[in-house]
Design an enzyme around this catalytic site. Structure first.
Site, PDB file in Angstrom:
ATOM      1  N   SER A  64      -4.100   3.260   1.075  1.00 22.31           N
ATOM      2  CA  SER A  64      -3.068   2.367   1.124  1.00 22.31           C
ATOM      3  C   SER A  64      -2.274   2.534   2.298  1.00 22.31           C
ATOM      4  CB  SER A  64      -2.447   2.159  -0.137  1.00 22.31           C
ATOM      5  OG  SER A  64      -1.543   0.761   0.002  1.00 22.31           O
TER       6      SER A  64
ATOM      7  N   HIS B 177      11.283   3.757   7.760  1.00 22.25           N
ATOM      8  CA  HIS B 177      12.232   3.108   8.597  1.00 22.25           C
ATOM      9  C   HIS B 177      13.628   3.902   8.984  1.00 22.25           C
ATOM     10  CE1 HIS B 177       9.831  -0.662   8.328  1.00 22.25           C
ATOM     11  NE2 HIS B 177       9.866  -0.505   6.954  1.00 22.25           N
TER      12      HIS B 177
ATOM     13  N   CYS C 259      -3.353   3.816  -3.923  1.00 23.60           N
ATOM     14  CA  CYS C 259      -4.448   3.166  -4.878  1.00 23.60           C
ATOM     15  C   CYS C 259      -5.665   3.706  -4.534  1.00 23.60           C
ATOM     16  CB  CYS C 259      -4.084   1.784  -4.879  1.00 23.60           C
ATOM     17  SG  CYS C 259      -4.555   1.020  -3.430  1.00 23.60           S
TER      18      CYS C 259
END
Length: 122
Positions: A68, A73, A88
């Site tokens: 995934s 940030h 996942c």
């Protein structure tokens, strides 16, 4: 589609300022942390935003994983960062790998305050 989605908001980070402003440096750490957690990076984008009146610009570092993604940030003017780890896989439970990656990233920033959330998806 089942997986573990972890998020963290990091405040009052005590790390060296470069971790919040240098996309190449942060990106390399992201790739190393992904590998150390036993996950597979398949692509990445590391971007530094321009400086503002408040100082150096922040960074977005995104690593696309076979499992995934990792996304970071930063807000250097606030000594803050947000982390997003989603792992996942139909073939097995990689929750421990997601948690190891989140710990590696959180430890890097040395936050004084952390708000974390975990969501089981699927």
């Amino acid at each position: 589609m089942q997986g573990l989605h972890l998020t963290a908001d990091l405040h009052d980070c005590r790390c060296a300022p470069e971790w919040l402003t240098d996309s190449a440096l942060l990106g390399e750490h992201c790739l190393q942390a992904v590998a150390a957690a036993g996950l597979q990076a398949v692509a990445h984008v590391f971007h530094t935003f321009p400086a503002t009146d408040q100082g150096l610009g922040g960074v977005t570092a995104t690593v696309l994983l076979a499992e995934s993604h990792l996304c970071v940030h930063t807000w250097p003017e606030q000594r803050a960062a947000t982390l997003d780890v989603y792992v996942c896989n139909f073939g097995g439970d990689h929750s421990a790998k997601a948690q190891a990656l989140m710990l590696a990233m959180t430890t890097l920033f040395q936050p004084c305050q952390i708000a974390q959330h975990a969501l089981q998806r699927g």
